[in-house]
Write a protein that holds these residues in place. Structure first.
Motif, short mmCIF file in Angstrom:
data_model
loop_
_atom_site.label_atom_id
_atom_site.label_comp_id
_atom_site.label_asym_id
_atom_site.label_seq_id
_atom_site.Cartn_x
_atom_site.Cartn_y
_atom_site.Cartn_z
N LEU A 16 0.81 -1.21 0.00
CA LEU A 16 0.00 0.00 0.00
C LEU A 16 0.85 1.26 0.00
O LEU A 16 0.35 2.33 -0.32
CB LEU A 16 -0.93 0.00 1.21
N ASN A 17 2.10 1.17 0.37
CA ASN A 17 2.97 2.33 0.38
C ASN A 17 3.47 2.62 -1.03
O ASN A 17 3.88 1.70 -1.76
CB ASN A 17 4.17 2.10 1.31
N ASN A 18 3.44 3.87 -1.42
CA ASN A 18 3.77 4.23 -2.80
C ASN A 18 5.02 5.07 -2.92
O ASN A 18 5.24 5.72 -3.94
CB ASN A 18 2.60 4.96 -3.46
N THR A 19 5.86 5.10 -1.89
CA THR A 19 7.11 5.85 -1.97
C THR A 19 8.24 5.03 -1.38
O THR A 19 8.06 4.27 -0.43
CB THR A 19 7.03 7.19 -1.22
N LEU A 20 9.41 5.19 -1.97
CA LEU A 20 10.65 4.66 -1.43
C LEU A 20 11.59 5.84 -1.23
O LEU A 20 11.70 6.71 -2.10
CB LEU A 20 11.29 3.64 -2.38
N ALA A 21 12.27 5.87 -0.11
CA ALA A 21 13.14 7.01 0.20
C ALA A 21 14.44 6.51 0.80
O ALA A 21 14.47 5.49 1.51
CB ALA A 21 12.45 7.97 1.16
N SER A 22 15.53 7.23 0.50
CA SER A 22 16.85 6.86 1.00
C SER A 22 17.62 8.13 1.34
O SER A 22 17.38 9.20 0.76
CB SER A 22 17.63 6.04 -0.03
N SER A 23 18.56 7.97 2.27
CA SER A 23 19.42 9.08 2.63
C SER A 23 20.71 8.52 3.22
O SER A 23 20.66 7.69 4.13
CB SER A 23 18.73 10.01 3.64
N SER A 49 28.39 19.12 5.77
CA SER A 49 27.67 17.85 5.59
C SER A 49 27.60 17.50 4.12
O SER A 49 27.48 18.39 3.25
CB SER A 49 26.26 17.94 6.18
N LEU A 50 27.71 16.22 3.85
CA LEU A 50 27.55 15.65 2.51
C LEU A 50 26.47 14.60 2.59
O LEU A 50 26.47 13.76 3.50
CB LEU A 50 28.86 15.04 2.02
N SER A 51 25.55 14.61 1.65
CA SER A 51 24.45 13.64 1.69
C SER A 51 24.05 13.27 0.27
O SER A 51 24.18 14.06 -0.67
CB SER A 51 23.24 14.21 2.45
N ALA A 52 23.56 12.06 0.15
CA ALA A 52 22.97 11.57 -1.09
C ALA A 52 21.56 11.11 -0.77
O ALA A 52 21.36 10.35 0.19
CB ALA A 52 23.80 10.43 -1.68
N THR A 53 20.58 11.57 -1.51
CA THR A 53 19.19 11.26 -1.23
C THR A 53 18.53 10.62 -2.45
O THR A 53 18.98 10.79 -3.59
CB THR A 53 18.41 12.51 -0.81
N HIS A 54 17.46 9.93 -2.17
CA HIS A 54 16.71 9.24 -3.22
C HIS A 54 15.24 9.25 -2.84
O HIS A 54 14.88 9.01 -1.68
CB HIS A 54 17.23 7.80 -3.35
N ASN A 55 14.39 9.57 -3.79
CA ASN A 55 12.95 9.56 -3.58
C ASN A 55 12.30 8.96 -4.81
O ASN A 55 12.60 9.37 -5.93
CB ASN A 55 12.42 10.97 -3.32
N GLN A 56 11.42 8.00 -4.58
CA GLN A 56 10.86 7.23 -5.69
C GLN A 56 9.37 7.04 -5.48
O GLN A 56 8.93 6.62 -4.41
CB GLN A 56 11.57 5.87 -5.78
N ASN A 57 8.59 7.38 -6.49
CA ASN A 57 7.15 7.17 -6.48
C ASN A 57 6.85 5.87 -7.22
O ASN A 57 7.10 5.76 -8.42
CB ASN A 57 6.43 8.35 -7.13
N THR A 58 6.35 4.89 -6.50
CA THR A 58 6.13 3.57 -7.11
C THR A 58 4.92 3.55 -8.03
O THR A 58 4.77 2.60 -8.82
CB THR A 58 5.95 2.51 -6.01
N ASN A 59 4.06 4.58 -7.97
CA ASN A 59 2.92 4.63 -8.89
C ASN A 59 3.32 5.23 -10.24
O ASN A 59 3.01 4.68 -11.29
CB ASN A 59 1.78 5.43 -8.27
N THR A 60 4.01 6.38 -10.20
CA THR A 60 4.43 7.03 -11.44
C THR A 60 5.79 6.55 -11.91
O THR A 60 6.20 6.89 -13.02
CB THR A 60 4.48 8.55 -11.23
N GLU A 61 6.52 5.80 -11.06
CA GLU A 61 7.85 5.29 -11.35
C GLU A 61 8.86 6.41 -11.60
O GLU A 61 9.85 6.24 -12.30
CB GLU A 61 7.83 4.33 -12.54
N ALA A 62 8.58 7.59 -11.03
CA ALA A 62 9.51 8.71 -11.13
C ALA A 62 10.52 8.63 -9.99
O ALA A 62 10.17 8.33 -8.85
CB ALA A 62 8.76 10.04 -11.08
N ILE A 63 11.79 8.92 -10.31
CA ILE A 63 12.88 8.83 -9.35
C ILE A 63 13.64 10.15 -9.34
O ILE A 63 14.00 10.67 -10.41
CB ILE A 63 13.85 7.67 -9.68
#
Length: 934
Positions: A407-414, A430-444
């Motif tokens: 039921l969750n439609n997002t994936l996130a990373s940091s 600070s240095l960071s790498a992030t990721h956000n993904q919508n599992t419905n639209t498949e946009a990353i």
């Protein structure tokens, strides 16, 4: 008195901190007593009767060396008898066998029989040597045969005073034992031995040497009730190497002394106090929902790499050719860091090759969680929380643990690293790498990486000591820098070269300058100015192609920059109001109501930055006789990472009002003199704005938000609404006319929302509030980043893995004399949400649902639970999960069922809790049917 025959009734051997090699203590102690006795017997007169000794007195033997013995406190021996020192006849003096005083005693008597060459200690017999102690009903030392026997006493009630061997904190309690001091072999009757979480109950145990034991008709179990274990594995013969392994012959499982068909000709149990590499036994089953056939799941190998890191390699295989691979690793270093890593890949085939409905898909998921101990380095920190993979992973995965995550439609990373450079001022990087993904639209969306640097606030005019006063002394500024490399792509292009084609890069530097002061002692004033410079590597050039008359946009890569600035100020205060209900001679329940208001007004201004805008000519064809030329304005910074500068003057006034209302209520406890504070409204906020530079629609919609907690803070209520003062025309567009002037109300409700959550349990009504026990560890919750903690979407369950986190002991009952459990612990979590939309006169409820999750313990070992909800808008139930759990002491039985929807499935599991026998299980499941729409 004859030596008692060993009984077949078994008793316990308690090993506190030591395994079966604790028997070495017994053997060393018995050998010590025997040597001491043999030397003492050589000095006694030869008689054919036992020599009684006065009871309840300690006998002390002081050992000088192996051949010279001085006896103290022996009333049967003349006091003027001198013991000859045999060392006068030896050419070489031998080393002493015993290094301390041996003390022994008995309650009834200590008897020495010279004819039989035995020493007998009767009734509460005890022998002490160094930190070793042996107590028993009777202890017999036969120095003619080099045997030591310790056993129980038999009376009218049965057996009593079982032997107890102690060394430090280690305790051994068999029925009886016979030990040969020459061969160092022993026979132990009815022993109970703990081995790495399991227990071996043996009728007869033979000690071959220090590291090998043989048992006959031994029972192996992990049950806590040793007297009446609910199950055991009967081993006809077995060889035990303490701390290493158990090798058995024919073995058969018994459940409550009833034999089962589960039997094996031989078995091998590795035993180790350290983590050990080994095979992970798979689960068997059949997947009929997607025609994958029979399968082996979660089988593989566990690698105990070292004390800091491990690795589990697991695989799945289906008879139609589908397969899966999973890597799981945990690592930790005390006071430094800890984390876990997981990778799962699945190649799923639906149906069979050659069939019309055959399809193939590959999915994967990567998880990584890392946390650094705060004690490791106070000035730098590294952390990671990664959850990325295929957009359809949770929807298509056949892993049971992902059942409620679809039921969750997002994936996130940091992943981030930060470091502080101490000094004045302090610098943070600070240095960071992030990721956000919508599992419905498949946009990353990715940032690889983001760099931020900041300098702590500097007060250039502040005094070196004392408080800062006035607007000048409170002037402060800081420097901030942010740089990003941002990628926007899709699931199909992820990991390919094309994903970098539209990447954006840039940096922004800002210097905020602020100060604050008070006027009239009641109003707080703050002013600010912000200067920002933006660097970019992505600009454009735009023109009209004279041939094709099309608008052409050319991307340009190269360094460019623009500078912007703005100013602002705000003023606010706090107002208090109190209304007392107390009257003389009266003490009402509500004694007073207090109202706190925090009004504030802000102003912001930003100039227009026209210098960063350009124009290009556009020729519009007007028939065949003439062309009209017009100019179109654009900025080359349109595709900049941090946006483009404004080309319009902005001047805005913001108005806000914050409220909270609380009451003073008479306490229910008559012993308390002070009233209790109860919040009626935690917050009630109003906000709007007025644009001085706009030609029309100057007022912004009024935003109202609020929230409170009632029912002993168990129910949270949050609400919000948007009120627009302007009217709509016939096309439902906003016009520059107030709604009240158009024949309507003062405001037009354009949107509203209401959220209510409620948690209650049996303790809510009993007045005992406590934290619920959590089955999942922090490592597991960190791994399940897509699972709701309130279980409203169902619990994430994989029963084969859940055994690893079960508690070792069950909860003790409040009263052992109770014949039934009159208390039924339960808990319920409710969530209600409703949203209303009316921006263009649609006047509709956009969403309206009620979700709930609850568990009830119908008996001390039976519990049921459910998670479900109802969508009032679509008139249907949401994801529904039913849970049943039975605690079978050493076993656990679980059943979860999703009765309807496209995720309809069930999972049944019964198995042993202990990790030692975790492969003794039965796991059967039905996977969800394949969704043809995916």
């Amino acid at each position: 008195m004859a030596i008692q025959k060993p009984s077949h009734t078994f008793t316990k051997i308690h090993l506190k901190g030591l395994r079966t090699n604790s028997l070495h203590i017994l053997f060393a102690l018995s050998f010590t007593v025997l040597i001491n006795t043999l030397s003492f017997a050589q000095e006694l007169p030869k008689k054919n009767k036992e020599i009684p000794v006065q009871p309840k007195k300690e006998r002390t033997i002081t050992i000088k060396d192996s051949t010279s013995i001085i006896l103290d406190s022996l009333p049967t021996r003349p006091t003027n008898t001198k013991v000859a020192d045999s060392t006068e006849q030896d050419s070489v003096k031998k080393d002493a066998f015993l290094k301390d005083i041996v003390t022994y005693k008995a309650k009834d008597y200590v008897a020495i029989n010279q004819r039989k060459q035995q020493i007998r200690l009767f009734n509460e017999a005890q022998v002490l040597y160094e930190d070793m102690e042996i107590t028993a009903g009777v202890i017999v030392i036969d120095y003619s045969k080099n045997l030591v026997y310790a056993g129980r006493l038999k009376d009218s009630t049965g057996y009593s005073q079982k032997p107890v061997f102690k060394q430090g904190a280690n305790v051994i309690e068999p029925d009886s034992i016979i030990f040969n001091t020459d061969s160092r072999k022993a026979i132990i009757f009815n022993s109970v031995t703990e081995q790495s979480g399991g227990t071996i109950i043996a009728e007869k145990t033979k000690r071959e040497n220090d590291s090998v034991y043989f048992i006959s008709r031994g029972k192996f179990t992990t049950s806590e009730n040793i007297e009446d274990p609910e199950y055991y594995i009967l081993m006809n013969r077995a060889k035990i190497v303490p701390g290493k392994k158990i090798v058995t012959g024919m073995s058969q499982m018994y459940i409550y002394d009833v034999p089962t068909p589960i039997a094996i000709p031989f078995a091998y149990f590795p035993m180790s106090k350290k983590q050990t590499s080994g095979i992970i036994f798979p689960s068997f089953g059949e997947d009929t929902g997607n025609d994958r056939g029979y399968f082996l799941q979660n089988g593989g190998y566990y690698f105990a790499i070292n004390d800091y890191v491990d690795l589990a390699v697991l695989g799945d295989y289906y008879t139609n050719g589908s397969y899966g691979l999973r890597l799981e690793s945990s690592y930790a270093k005390r006071y430094k860091f800890r984390g876990n890593f997981g990778f799962r890949y699945e190649n799923l085939l639906n149906s069979e090759r050659g069939f019309p409905d055959f399809s193939q898909s590959t999915i994967y998921n990567i998880r990584w969680s890392h946390s650094q101990d705060a004690k490791a380095n106070p000035n730098s920190r590294f952390s990671a929380s990664v959850n990325l993979g295929s957009s359809q992973y949770y929807q298509q995965s056949i892993n049971q643990i992902n059942q409620s995550s679809f039921l969750n439609n997002t994936l996130a990373s940091s992943v981030s690293y930060s470091k502080s450079f101490q000094g004045e001022p302090q610098v943070n990087l600070s240095l960071s790498a992030t990721h956000n993904q919508n599992t419905n639209t498949e946009a990353i969306n990715l940032t690889l990486p983001t760099m931020q640097a900041s300098m702590s606030r500097v007060f250039p005019f502040a005094p070196k000591s004392g408080a800062k006063k006035g607007a000048i002394q409170n002037i402060n500024f800081q420097v901030n820098t942010r740089g990003e490399y941002r990628i926007s792509t899709t699931d199909s292009l992820f990991g390919k070269q094309e994903m970098f084609d539209d990447a954006l890069a840039g940096m922004r530097h800002s210097i905020p300058l602020t100060t604050n002061f008070k006027i009239f002692n009641h109003f707080s004033v703050s002013t600010n100015a912000n200067f920002e410079e933006t660097w970019t590597l992505n600009t454009i050039r735009r023109f009209q192609d004279p041939t094709t008359e099309e608008i052409v946009t050319i991307d340009q890569n190269g360094f460019d920059r623009f500078l912007t600035y703005n100013f602002g100020a705000s003023i606010g205060t706090t107002l208090y109001g109190m209304y007392n209900f107390e009257r003389e001679g009266k003490n009402p329940k509500i004694q007073a109501i207090r109202h706190v208001m925090r009004p504030s007004i802000s102003y912001s201004v930003s100039p227009a930055f026209d210098q960063f805008y350009e124009t290009y000519d556009v020729v519009d064809a007007n028939g065949t006789t003439s062309d009209e030329v017009r100019q179109v304005e654009y900025t080359r910074f349109e595709n900049s990472l941090f946006g483009s500068p404004r080309n319009a003057y902005s001047s805005n006034i913001g108005i806000s009002l914050g409220n909270n209302i609380e009451a003073k209520v008479r306490s229910r406890d008559s012993t308390k003199t002070e009233p209790e504070k109860v919040f009626l409204l935690n917050n009630l906020n109003f906000s709007t704005g007025y644009n001085l530079a706009a030609d029309s629609l100057n007022w912004s919609p009024v935003r109202v938000t609020g929230g409170t907690q009632i029912l002993k803070k168990k129910m949270n209520i949050n609400f919000g609404m948007t009120l627009n003062p302007y009217a709509l025309d016939s096309n439902n567009n906003v016009i520059n006319t107030f709604n009240i002037d158009n024949g309507g109300s003062l405001f037009r409700l354009t949107s509203a929302n209401l959220n209510i959550s409620y948690t209650l349990s049996n303790e809510t009504f009993s007045g005992k509030e406590g934290e619920d026990d959590k089955d999942e560890s922090e490592e597991r919750r960190a791994a399940n980043t897509n699972s709701r903690t309130d279980d409203l979407f169902g619990k994430t369950q994989d029963f084969a893995d859940k055994r690893l986190t079960d508690k070792d002991r069950d909860k003790a009952e409040e009263n052992d004399n109770e014949l039934y459990n009159y208390k039924m612990p339960w808990n319920v979590r409710l969530a209600y949400a409703a949203n209303y939309a009316n921006t263009r006169r649609q006047d509709e409820i956009s969403s309206h649902s009620l979700m709930f999750s609850g568990d009830i313990e119908i008996s001390p070992r039976w519990s049921v639970g459910a998670s479900s909800g109802y969508d009032f808008l679509n008139q249907g139930f949401t994801f529904t999960q039913l849970r049943f759990e039975r605690d079978l002491l050493s076993w656990r039985m679980n059943f979860t069922w999703v009765p309807f929807s496209d995720r309809s499935s069930w999972n049944f599991f019964i198995g042993i809790k202990s990790n030692l026998l975790k492969d003794l299980k039965y796991d059967q499941r039905r996977q969800p049917d394949r969704n043809l729409g995916n």
